[in-house]
Design a protein around this motif. Structure first.
Motif, PDB file in Angstrom:
ATOM      1  N   VAL A  20      49.642  47.074  33.639  1.00 29.73           N
ATOM      2  CA  VAL A  20      49.057  45.739  33.770  1.00 29.73           C
ATOM      3  C   VAL A  20      49.236  44.973  32.459  1.00 29.73           C
ATOM      4  O   VAL A  20      48.875  45.452  31.390  1.00 29.73           O
ATOM      5  CB  VAL A  20      47.563  45.832  34.145  1.00 29.73           C
ATOM      6  CG1 VAL A  20      46.916  44.455  34.147  1.00 29.73           C
ATOM      7  CG2 VAL A  20      47.402  46.495  35.506  1.00 29.73           C
ATOM      8  N   VAL A  21      49.806  43.769  32.559  1.00 28.15           N
ATOM      9  CA  VAL A  21      50.004  42.926  31.381  1.00 28.15           C
ATOM     10  C   VAL A  21      49.129  41.678  31.400  1.00 28.15           C
ATOM     11  O   VAL A  21      48.967  41.020  30.374  1.00 28.15           O
ATOM     12  CB  VAL A  21      51.483  42.531  31.216  1.00 28.15           C
ATOM     13  CG1 VAL A  21      52.345  43.762  30.965  1.00 28.15           C
ATOM     14  CG2 VAL A  21      51.992  41.749  32.411  1.00 28.15           C
ATOM     15  N   ALA A  22      48.549  41.336  32.553  1.00 27.88           N
ATOM     16  CA  ALA A  22      47.615  40.216  32.667  1.00 27.88           C
ATOM     17  C   ALA A  22      46.681  40.503  33.823  1.00 27.88           C
ATOM     18  O   ALA A  22      47.084  41.111  34.823  1.00 27.88           O
ATOM     19  CB  ALA A  22      48.359  38.906  32.905  1.00 27.88           C
ATOM     20  N   SER A  23      45.425  40.070  33.688  1.00 34.86           N
ATOM     21  CA  SER A  23      44.479  40.280  34.784  1.00 34.86           C
ATOM     22  C   SER A  23      43.368  39.237  34.727  1.00 34.86           C
ATOM     23  O   SER A  23      43.088  38.659  33.678  1.00 34.86           O
ATOM     24  CB  SER A  23      43.870  41.687  34.733  1.00 34.86           C
ATOM     25  OG  SER A  23      43.046  41.824  33.585  1.00 34.86           O
TER      26      SER A  23
ATOM     27  N   LYS B 111      46.099  40.958  39.192  1.00 40.40           N
ATOM     28  CA  LYS B 111      46.756  41.593  38.043  1.00 40.40           C
ATOM     29  C   LYS B 111      48.257  41.417  38.193  1.00 40.40           C
ATOM     30  O   LYS B 111      48.795  41.390  39.294  1.00 40.40           O
ATOM     31  CB  LYS B 111      46.386  43.066  37.941  1.00 40.40           C
ATOM     32  CG  LYS B 111      46.859  43.894  39.118  1.00 40.40           C
ATOM     33  CD  LYS B 111      46.446  45.335  38.992  1.00 40.40           C
ATOM     34  CE  LYS B 111      46.922  46.100  40.219  1.00 40.40           C
ATOM     35  NZ  LYS B 111      46.592  47.496  40.166  1.00 40.40           N
ATOM     36  N   THR B 112      48.902  41.279  37.040  1.00 41.42           N
ATOM     37  CA  THR B 112      50.359  41.212  36.988  1.00 41.42           C
ATOM     38  C   THR B 112      50.842  42.393  36.172  1.00 41.42           C
ATOM     39  O   THR B 112      50.323  42.653  35.082  1.00 41.42           O
ATOM     40  CB  THR B 112      50.830  39.895  36.338  1.00 41.42           C
ATOM     41  OG1 THR B 112      50.328  38.804  37.118  1.00 41.42           O
ATOM     42  CG2 THR B 112      52.351  39.824  36.282  1.00 41.42           C
ATOM     43  N   ASP B 113      51.830  43.128  36.715  1.00 40.65           N
ATOM     44  CA  ASP B 113      52.345  44.287  35.981  1.00 40.65           C
ATOM     45  C   ASP B 113      53.545  43.877  35.129  1.00 40.65           C
ATOM     46  O   ASP B 113      53.984  42.731  35.163  1.00 40.65           O
ATOM     47  CB  ASP B 113      52.662  45.455  36.920  1.00 40.65           C
ATOM     48  CG  ASP B 113      53.811  45.188  37.885  1.00 40.65           C
ATOM     49  OD1 ASP B 113      54.693  44.357  37.572  1.00 40.65           O
ATOM     50  OD2 ASP B 113      53.847  45.829  38.940  1.00 40.65           O
ATOM     51  N   ASN B 114      54.027  44.830  34.342  1.00 41.78           N
ATOM     52  CA  ASN B 114      55.099  44.521  33.395  1.00 41.78           C
ATOM     53  C   ASN B 114      56.448  44.240  34.061  1.00 41.78           C
ATOM     54  O   ASN B 114      57.386  43.834  33.387  1.00 41.78           O
ATOM     55  CB  ASN B 114      55.230  45.611  32.329  1.00 41.78           C
ATOM     56  CG  ASN B 114      55.560  46.963  32.911  1.00 41.78           C
ATOM     57  OD1 ASN B 114      55.554  47.147  34.132  1.00 41.78           O
ATOM     58  ND2 ASN B 114      55.823  47.923  32.053  1.00 41.78           N
TER      59      ASN B 114
END
Length: 163
Positions: A31-34, A55-58
Motif C-alpha cells: 500500500v502506497v496511499a490510503s 487503498k492504492t498499491d505500488n
C-alpha cells in the motif's frame, strides 16, 4: 568430489537467487496511499452518515468501498481511484447498490466522486472535512484528479485518516 561440491554450490546459489526473486515479489501490492473514515454530517439540518476505505498499491491499483445514508437514499459503491495530496484524499468509483433508485444519476452503475480532508487528531485539532458524494450518472469514469479542494463540510461524529 570437487565436481560434486561445485554442483552443490551452483544449486545453492540458484536456490538463493530464486528465494530472493520470490521474496521481492512480496512487495508487489504494498500500500502506497490510503484513506479510511466514517462518521456523520449535517446538510440542511438532515443527518447523513458515511463510511469508506480505499487503498492504492505500488502497481497503481486502487480498491475500496464506500456507503452512505443521505436524505433517505442508501447506497454502496466500489472505489477504483484514490488521489492523495498531503492530507486531502479524493476518491471515485461506481455505485453497486442503491435504494431507492432514482434515474438518471441515483442508479447502479453511476459514477461517484467525493473528497475528505484529515485535519489531525486530538481535541485541539479542527474537525476533519468531507464533501458531498457527487452522483455523476453512468458513463466514462471521471477519475479522481484535477478537481481542486472541495471538501468543506465538518464531520460532527467520526474521523478520517489519510496516508
Amino acid at each position: 568430489m570437487a565436481s560434486k561440491l561445485l554442483g552443490l554450490s551452483i544449486a545453492a546459489i540458484t536456490v538463493a537467487a530464486l528465494l530472493l526473486m520470490v521474496g521481492s515479489g512480496v512487495a508487489v501490492g504494498q500500500v502506497v496511499a490510503s484513506a479510511t473514515g466514517s462518521g456523520q454530517i449535517r446538510v440542511s439540518g438532515d443527518l447523513r452518515t458515511f463510511t469508506f476505505n480505499a487503498k492504492t498499491d505500488n502497481s497503481g491499483v486502487t480498491s475500496g468501498q464506500t456507503q452512505g445514508f443521505n436524505a433517505g437514499v442508501r447506497w454502496h459503491g466500489t472505489l477504483n481511484c484514490l488521489n492523495v495530496i498531503g492530507n486531502v484524499a479524493t476518491m471515485s468509483g461506481v455505485v453497486t447498490d442503491i435504494s431507492p433508485v432514482t434515474p438518471p444519476n441515483f442508479v447502479v452503475g453511476s459514477n461517484i466522486v467525493f473528497q475528505v480532508i484529515d485535519n489531525g487528531e486530538g481535541s485541539k485539532a479542527p474537525p476533519d472535512l468531507i464533501s458531498l458524494t457527487f452522483f455523476l450518472g453512468v458513463g466514462p469514469p471521471p477519475g479522481c484528479t484535477g478537481f481542486g479542494v472541495f471538501a468543506t463540510i465538518p464531520i460532527e461524529n467520526g474521523n478520517v485518516k489519510v496516508h
